[in-house]
Design an enzyme around this catalytic site. Structure first.
Site, mmCIF file in Angstrom:
data_model
loop_
_atom_site.group_PDB
_atom_site.id
_atom_site.type_symbol
_atom_site.label_atom_id
_atom_site.label_comp_id
_atom_site.label_asym_id
_atom_site.label_seq_id
_atom_site.Cartn_x
_atom_site.Cartn_y
_atom_site.Cartn_z
ATOM 1 N N GLY A 279 7.432 -5.090 -7.015
ATOM 2 C CA GLY A 279 6.935 -6.277 -7.713
ATOM 3 C C GLY A 279 5.599 -6.016 -8.375
ATOM 4 C CB ALA A 280 2.415 -4.644 -7.079
ATOM 5 C CG MET B 131 5.702 5.645 -14.304
ATOM 6 S SD MET B 131 3.971 5.297 -13.936
ATOM 7 C CE MET B 131 4.096 4.905 -12.196
ATOM 8 C CD GLU C 169 10.225 -3.218 -2.733
ATOM 9 O OE1 GLU C 169 9.054 -3.446 -3.052
ATOM 10 O OE2 GLU C 169 10.707 -2.072 -2.706
ATOM 11 C CB ALA D 52 -0.869 -0.010 1.244
ATOM 12 C CG ASP D 53 3.308 2.574 -3.049
ATOM 13 O OD1 ASP D 53 3.826 1.783 -2.237
ATOM 14 O OD2 ASP D 53 3.674 2.676 -4.236
ATOM 15 C CG LEU E 19 22.486 5.475 -17.876
ATOM 16 C CD1 LEU E 19 23.140 5.840 -19.195
ATOM 17 C CD2 LEU E 19 23.544 5.186 -16.817
ATOM 18 C CG ASP F 43 9.283 -0.369 -9.829
ATOM 19 O OD1 ASP F 43 10.477 -0.696 -9.690
ATOM 20 O OD2 ASP F 43 8.615 0.174 -8.917
HETATM 21 O O1 RIB Z 1 9.780 1.586 -6.954
HETATM 22 C C1 RIB Z 1 8.695 2.204 -6.319
HETATM 23 C C2 RIB Z 1 8.128 1.313 -5.264
HETATM 24 O O2 RIB Z 1 9.086 1.117 -4.247
HETATM 25 C C3 RIB Z 1 6.915 1.852 -4.569
HETATM 26 O O3 RIB Z 1 5.727 1.484 -5.197
HETATM 27 C C4 RIB Z 1 7.058 1.361 -3.139
HETATM 28 O O4 RIB Z 1 6.023 0.523 -2.713
HETATM 29 C C5 RIB Z 1 8.412 0.674 -3.089
HETATM 30 O O5 RIB Z 1 8.294 -0.697 -3.176
#
Ligand code: RIB
EC number: 2.7.1.15
Length: 290
Positions: free
Chosen positions: A40-41, A269, A136, A11-12, A206, A239
């Site tokens: 990961g998500a 993004m 993570e 949960a961010d 980079l 990500d």
């Molecule tokens: O890379 C960004 C992510 O890092 C975020 O979504 C946070 O949850 C951490 O895992």
């Protein structure tokens, strides 16, 4: 073909701030957002939005049903997720006016992925599939070994950086994605530059300068420029890059083309505030012409 992704689900809690807080400083935020995240998500959502079939391997706590539903809504196969007693992981994310961030992580359920589950899920993997992971969750080495035995291609994003974690999986990797700071930290830890690593493909991102791809088959390092944008929030851009890259490779794109697609997705993004919930879909990325 499938991307199996062993990855965190968080949960961010994202706080917009005039600057990142210093030691002892109390700072009122100018904006707040809560959403789905976790490296990961984020990677799973990015790959799914780039039209890949993604099976997510991970854990949430009793409070995490919303995250499972959201992943599902974004096209990720969540049938193998585990529900554990420990609370779902979360992240406190501060984002400043230049789009830079600092993140506090609480791993929670992300540290409780069971080896039995990993083994059961990866038993379905074949040499046509990809296995992706980052730092993570627990059980990274075990999962990478299991996927490797199935003949899957192994891709790893070395974040958050941990030299020992990287060292333990390095011999298993086909593709390594890391940023410039992580590449320097790794070189310091093991005495090998990104170009010298025993990994077929190494991509060093980079930030605003694009990325470098080194391929050991031909020994050539290729440079890719970034797409210039005004950054709102750089969180999750790496990500997004990795998820899009993997989806492109999974679809059989040449690596150059997959990198270019990933660069475009990451650029779009950083113009958005938030993480998994705002990762652009393939159509947005293809239409993006800054
Ligand atoms: O890379 C960004 C992510 O890092 C975020 O979504 C946070 O949850 C951490 O895992």
């Amino acid at each position: 073909m499938t991307i199996f992704n062993l990855g965190s689900i968080n949960a961010d809690q994202v706080y917009r701030l005039p600057h990142l807080p210093g030691p002892g400083e109390t700072l009122a935020s100018t904006g707040y957002k809560r959403g789905l995240g976790g490296k990961g998500a984020n990677m799973s959502v990015a790959a799914a939005r780039a039209a890949a079939h993604v099976v997510h391997i991970g854990s949430v706590g009793p409070d995490g049903q919303w995250a499972v539903e959201r992943l599902m809504e974004y096209g990720v196969d969540t049938r193998q997720l585990e529900m554990v007693e420990t609370v779902t992981g979360h992240a406190i994310i501060a984002v400043d006016d230049h789009g830079e961030n600092s993140i506090i992580l609480y791993p929670g359920a992300n540290a409780e992925v069971s080896e039995t589950k990993i083994e059961t899920v990866l038993a379905e993997g074949t040499e046509n599939d990809l296995f992706l992971f980052q730092n993570e969750t627990n059980a990274q080495r075990y999962a990478a070994e299991t996927a490797s035995k199935q003949g899957m291609r192994i891709a790893y994003a070395a974040a958050p950086f941990d030299a020992n974690a990287v060292k333990s999986v390095l011999p298993l990797l086909d593709l390594l994605v890391l940023n410039e700071v992580e590449a320097d930290q790794l070189e310091e830890a093991i005495g090998q530059s990104a170009e010298q690593l025993p990994v077929r493909d190494v991509i060093v991102t980079l930030g605003g300068d694009g990325c470098r791809w080194h391929n050991t088959d031909d020994g050539i390092t290729r440079e890719f420029p970034a797409i210039p944008v005004d950054p709102i929030d750089t969180t999750g851009a790496g990500d997004t890059f990795t998820g899009y890259l993997l989806a492109g490779l999974d679809r059989g794109m040449p690596t150059e083309q997959a990198i270019q697609l990933a660069i475009k997705a990451a650029a779009l993004m950083v113009t958005r505030l938030g993480t998994a919930d705002v990762i652009p879909d393939l159509k947005d990325v293809q239409d993006f012409a800054p």
